[in-house]
Design a protein around this motif. Structure first.
Motif, PDB file in Angstrom:
ATOM      1  N   UNK A  29     110.492  31.682  62.772  1.00 36.21           N
ATOM      2  CA  UNK A  29     110.964  30.390  63.278  1.00 36.21           C
ATOM      3  C   UNK A  29     110.449  29.248  62.404  1.00 36.21           C
ATOM      4  N   UNK A  30     109.188  29.295  62.044  1.00 34.53           N
ATOM      5  CA  UNK A  30     108.608  28.268  61.188  1.00 34.53           C
ATOM      6  C   UNK A  30     109.295  28.245  59.829  1.00 34.53           C
ATOM      7  N   UNK A  31     109.564  29.428  59.270  1.00 30.04           N
ATOM      8  CA  UNK A  31     110.241  29.508  57.975  1.00 30.04           C
ATOM      9  C   UNK A  31     111.636  28.902  58.052  1.00 30.04           C
ATOM     10  N   UNK A  32     112.399  29.253  59.096  1.00 32.69           N
ATOM     11  CA  UNK A  32     113.750  28.691  59.231  1.00 32.69           C
ATOM     12  C   UNK A  32     113.716  27.165  59.313  1.00 32.69           C
ATOM     13  N   UNK A  33     112.816  26.648  60.120  1.00 32.41           N
ATOM     14  CA  UNK A  33     112.720  25.188  60.274  1.00 32.41           C
ATOM     15  C   UNK A  33     112.283  24.514  58.974  1.00 32.41           C
ATOM     16  N   UNK A  34     111.333  25.113  58.280  1.00 29.54           N
ATOM     17  CA  UNK A  34     110.842  24.533  57.031  1.00 29.54           C
ATOM     18  C   UNK A  34     111.916  24.561  55.951  1.00 29.54           C
ATOM     19  N   UNK A  35     112.667  25.659  55.875  1.00 27.26           N
ATOM     20  CA  UNK A  35     113.746  25.749  54.884  1.00 27.26           C
ATOM     21  C   UNK A  35     114.822  24.721  55.199  1.00 27.26           C
ATOM     22  N   UNK A  36     115.191  24.621  56.471  1.00 23.95           N
ATOM     23  CA  UNK A  36     116.200  23.625  56.860  1.00 23.95           C
ATOM     24  C   UNK A  36     115.760  22.217  56.452  1.00 23.95           C
ATOM     25  N   UNK A  37     114.509  21.879  56.749  1.00 20.97           N
ATOM     26  CA  UNK A  37     114.006  20.557  56.414  1.00 20.97           C
ATOM     27  C   UNK A  37     113.988  20.336  54.907  1.00 20.97           C
ATOM     28  N   UNK A  38     113.563  21.347  54.167  1.00 21.72           N
ATOM     29  CA  UNK A  38     113.526  21.222  52.706  1.00 21.72           C
ATOM     30  C   UNK A  38     114.925  20.982  52.143  1.00 21.72           C
ATOM     31  N   UNK A  40     117.552  19.790  53.746  1.00 23.10           N
ATOM     32  CA  UNK A  40     117.988  18.455  54.181  1.00 23.10           C
ATOM     33  C   UNK A  40     117.323  17.353  53.371  1.00 23.10           C
ATOM     34  N   UNK A  41     116.098  17.608  52.900  1.00 18.52           N
ATOM     35  CA  UNK A  41     115.374  16.627  52.088  1.00 18.52           C
ATOM     36  C   UNK A  41     115.774  16.678  50.619  1.00 18.52           C
ATOM     37  N   UNK A  42     116.716  17.551  50.273  1.00 16.86           N
ATOM     38  CA  UNK A  42     117.224  17.583  48.910  1.00 16.86           C
ATOM     39  C   UNK A  42     116.621  18.630  47.995  1.00 16.86           C
ATOM     40  N   UNK A  43     115.830  19.520  48.538  1.00 14.98           N
ATOM     41  CA  UNK A  43     115.269  20.592  47.706  1.00 14.98           C
ATOM     42  C   UNK A  43     116.400  21.505  47.256  1.00 14.98           C
ATOM     43  N   UNK A  44     116.223  22.103  46.090  1.00 15.16           N
ATOM     44  CA  UNK A  44     117.156  23.115  45.617  1.00 15.16           C
ATOM     45  C   UNK A  44     116.730  24.469  46.169  1.00 15.16           C
ATOM     46  N   UNK A  45     117.659  25.423  46.115  1.00 15.32           N
ATOM     47  CA  UNK A  45     117.306  26.778  46.540  1.00 15.32           C
ATOM     48  C   UNK A  45     116.219  27.355  45.644  1.00 15.32           C
ATOM     49  N   UNK A  46     116.198  26.951  44.383  1.00 12.90           N
ATOM     50  CA  UNK A  46     115.146  27.426  43.472  1.00 12.90           C
ATOM     51  C   UNK A  46     113.776  26.914  43.922  1.00 12.90           C
ATOM     52  N   UNK A  48     112.934  26.024  47.041  1.00 17.13           N
ATOM     53  CA  UNK A  48     112.618  26.710  48.288  1.00 17.13           C
ATOM     54  C   UNK A  48     112.101  28.111  47.978  1.00 17.13           C
ATOM     55  N   UNK A  49     112.808  28.803  47.105  1.00 16.81           N
ATOM     56  CA  UNK A  49     112.429  30.167  46.747  1.00 16.81           C
ATOM     57  C   UNK A  49     111.038  30.217  46.133  1.00 16.81           C
ATOM     58  N   UNK A  50     110.751  29.298  45.242  1.00 20.95           N
ATOM     59  CA  UNK A  50     109.423  29.267  44.618  1.00 20.95           C
ATOM     60  C   UNK A  50     108.339  29.057  45.670  1.00 20.95           C
ATOM     61  N   UNK A  51     108.578  28.155  46.606  1.00 24.24           N
ATOM     62  CA  UNK A  51     107.595  27.891  47.656  1.00 24.24           C
ATOM     63  C   UNK A  51     107.382  29.114  48.548  1.00 24.24           C
ATOM     64  N   UNK A  52     108.439  29.901  48.755  1.00 22.18           N
ATOM     65  CA  UNK A  52     108.350  31.095  49.595  1.00 22.18           C
ATOM     66  C   UNK A  52     107.881  32.325  48.820  1.00 22.18           C
ATOM     67  N   UNK A  53     107.871  32.226  47.495  1.00 23.66           N
ATOM     68  CA  UNK A  53     107.448  33.369  46.685  1.00 23.66           C
ATOM     69  C   UNK A  53     108.502  34.456  46.579  1.00 23.66           C
ATOM     70  N   UNK A  54     109.767  34.054  46.629  1.00 23.90           N
ATOM     71  CA  UNK A  54     110.875  35.001  46.513  1.00 23.90           C
ATOM     72  C   UNK A  54     111.862  34.474  45.473  1.00 23.90           C
ATOM     73  N   UNK A  55     112.887  35.270  45.172  1.00 22.50           N
ATOM     74  CA  UNK A  55     113.906  34.814  44.233  1.00 22.50           C
ATOM     75  C   UNK A  55     114.823  33.799  44.910  1.00 22.50           C
ATOM     76  N   UNK A  56     115.509  33.020  44.101  1.00 25.12           N
ATOM     77  CA  UNK A  56     116.466  32.052  44.626  1.00 25.12           C
ATOM     78  C   UNK A  56     117.545  32.769  45.424  1.00 25.12           C
ATOM     79  N   UNK A  57     118.002  33.900  44.895  1.00 21.65           N
ATOM     80  CA  UNK A  57     119.044  34.657  45.564  1.00 21.65           C
ATOM     81  C   UNK A  57     118.565  35.165  46.929  1.00 21.65           C
ATOM     82  N   UNK A  58     117.327  35.630  46.998  1.00 24.87           N
ATOM     83  CA  UNK A  58     116.792  36.142  48.264  1.00 24.87           C
ATOM     84  C   UNK A  58     116.682  35.018  49.298  1.00 24.87           C
TER      85      UNK A  58
END
Length: 70
Positions: A29-38, A40-46, A48-58
């Motif tokens: 739940x925290x991950x979903x909310x944080x990704x949504x906020x990121x 919405x704040x203009x972050x790229x998928x790249x 977001x992925x870097x912050x989560x430690x996964x690939x952009x595609x994942x």
């Protein structure tokens, strides 16, 4: 926030496993909310992925659908 190194684990396996399930649900739940906020704040998928430690595609595969549904 409690120090994770000082938390005591439940004695009973059923209690410990229930805690694992609850923590996973909370983390998801925290991950979903944080990704949504990121996003919405203009972050790229790249980003977001870097912050989560996964690939952009994942990151995109896991979260893009839920963002589009809401």
């Amino acid at each position: 926030m409690p120090d994770l190194h000082t938390l005591t684990l439940p004695e009973e396996p059923s209690d410990a496993l229930a805690a694992v399930v609850a923590l996973r649900a909370m983390a998801d739940q925290l991950e979903r909310k944080a990704v949504r906020q990121a996003i919405e704040d203009g972050w790229t998928w790249a980003q977001v992925a870097e912050a989560l430690g996964v690939s952009r595609q994942a990151a995109h595969k896991k979260h893009a659908g839920s963002l589009a549904r809401d």
